[in-house]
Design an enzyme around this catalytic site. Structure first.
Site, PDB file in Angstrom:
ATOM      1  N   GLU A  40     -29.883 -29.506 -91.181  1.00  0.00           N
ATOM      2  CA  GLU A  40     -29.819 -28.163 -91.761  1.00  0.00           C
ATOM      3  C   GLU A  40     -30.274 -28.159 -93.213  1.00  0.00           C
ATOM      4  OE1 GLU A  40     -29.435 -25.304 -90.427  1.00  0.00           O
ATOM      5  OE2 GLU A  40     -29.000 -26.028 -88.410  1.00  0.00           O
ATOM      6  N   ASP A  66     -30.330 -16.869 -89.840  1.00  0.00           N
ATOM      7  CA  ASP A  66     -31.505 -17.278 -90.610  1.00  0.00           C
ATOM      8  C   ASP A  66     -32.603 -16.240 -90.403  1.00  0.00           C
ATOM      9  OD1 ASP A  66     -32.450 -17.742 -88.055  1.00  0.00           O
ATOM     10  OD2 ASP A  66     -32.994 -19.848 -88.410  1.00  0.00           O
ATOM     11  N   TYR A 109     -25.147 -19.766 -95.137  1.00  0.00           N
ATOM     12  CA  TYR A 109     -25.844 -20.028 -93.880  1.00  0.00           C
ATOM     13  C   TYR A 109     -25.591 -21.447 -93.384  1.00  0.00           C
ATOM     14  CZ  TYR A 109     -29.347 -21.685 -90.728  1.00  0.00           C
ATOM     15  OH  TYR A 109     -29.947 -22.295 -89.658  1.00  0.00           O
TER      16      TYR A 109
END
Length: 300
Positions: free
Chosen positions: A65, A165, A147
């Site tokens: 990520e 996203d 996020y």
């Protein structure tokens, strides 16, 4: 005007269908599609593996990520494989010199991510090598924003979390024909996603939404006939999917000018300096430069 009302007025008479209580059916259809059509990614535990009891490694989820922030999946794959081969766990990464991590990161860009990656590894390793399982706990770590915290919580720990996203924003904007410009609609989009996240398999749901946006609900020429949510999507019903997400016109960007100085010593060595740790290309070396300004008189 409420977003729900905007949706109804933007598309055809059936446009409120997806927003009127079918969130569970949407999640079920999306997960069935994901089971059959998910992308095979080096950091992903596929549905068939989850069914066999294989659980995601929070370290690999976190690493992927961070790498994927502002970078494409294809660009990240080789870097991810190299990182986990050299540093297979958080303790190994924490034990490595920062210079080695920065060197391995070279080419991925946005180097503040690499510095935060090392700082986060150091902190987690000192705390026993285990990541927090909640979004709030994850956000306390260096380099982890809203996020990334939601993505790790959902994918690594199967916690219900709204993972939003750019791909997900596009899917939801089309699904509900959101006419509010994207820059102003982000909180409403998150609310829609929160309503759709299922209690079971929230991690797979998050990845399914991402895959749908990346492979089917693309920015241009979306493959609507292959979409598992085509019967629910008000943008498909109205025949104008590419209109969404709505964006405000871009303002004119100022042209900034500056000067760079190359000083070469008699033995051929070039004078360099190190940039500050924060900001663009933080911590990188450069030739000395002036400030960069859009003013004609050169003042900053």
């Amino acid at each position: 005007m409420a977003l729900h009302d905007q949706t109804r007025k933007t598309a055809s008479g059936d446009s409120g269908k997806a927003a009127s209580g079918e969130s569970g059916e949407i999640a079920s259809r999306l997960l069935a599609w994901y089971d059959a059509h998910h992308r095979d990614l080096p950091w992903r535990v596929a549905p068939r593996e989850l069914a066999r009891g294989i659980r995601p490694d929070p370290y690999r989820v976190w690493l992927s990520e961070v790498m994927l922030q502002q970078t494409t999946v294809e660009a990240v794959k080789s870097y991810f494989r190299a990182f986990v081969e050299k540093w297979p766990d958080i303790e190994a990464l924490a034990a490595s010199p920062t210079e080695d991590v920065m060197k391995a990161w070279a080419g991925l860009g946005y180097y503040s991510r690499a510095r935060n990656l090392k700082a986060c590894a150091d902190l987690v390793a000192r705390q026993g090598g285990r990541f927090p399982v909640t979004q709030a706990g994850l956000r306390e770590l260096p380099g982890i924003g809203a996020y990334t915290a939601a993505a790790i919580a959902a994918i690594a720990f199967d916690r219900p979390a709204a993972v939003v996203d750019g791909n997900v924003e596009r899917v939801v904007s089309r699904l509900f024909s959101i006419v509010t410009p994207l820059s102003e609609a982000k909180s409403d989009i998150r609310t829609y996603v929160e309503r759709m996240v299922p209690a079971t398999r929230p991690g797979d749901f998050a990845q399914a939404m991402m895959d749908l946006g990346a492979t089917i609900c693309t920015p241009r020429r979306p493959r609507c006939m292959l979409c598992p949510l085509r019967e629910d999507c008000s943008a498909i019903i109205s025949g104008d999917a590419e209109r969404f997400p709505v964006r405000l016109p871009k303002g004119e960007k100022p042209l900034r000018r500056g000067a760079a100085f190359v000083a070469v010593r008699g033995d051929g060595a070039i004078l360099l300096r190190k940039r500050g740790d924060k900001g663009l290309l933080g911590g990188m070396t450069e030739v000395p430069t002036t400030g960069w300004t859009a003013r004609i008189d050169g003042a900053t």
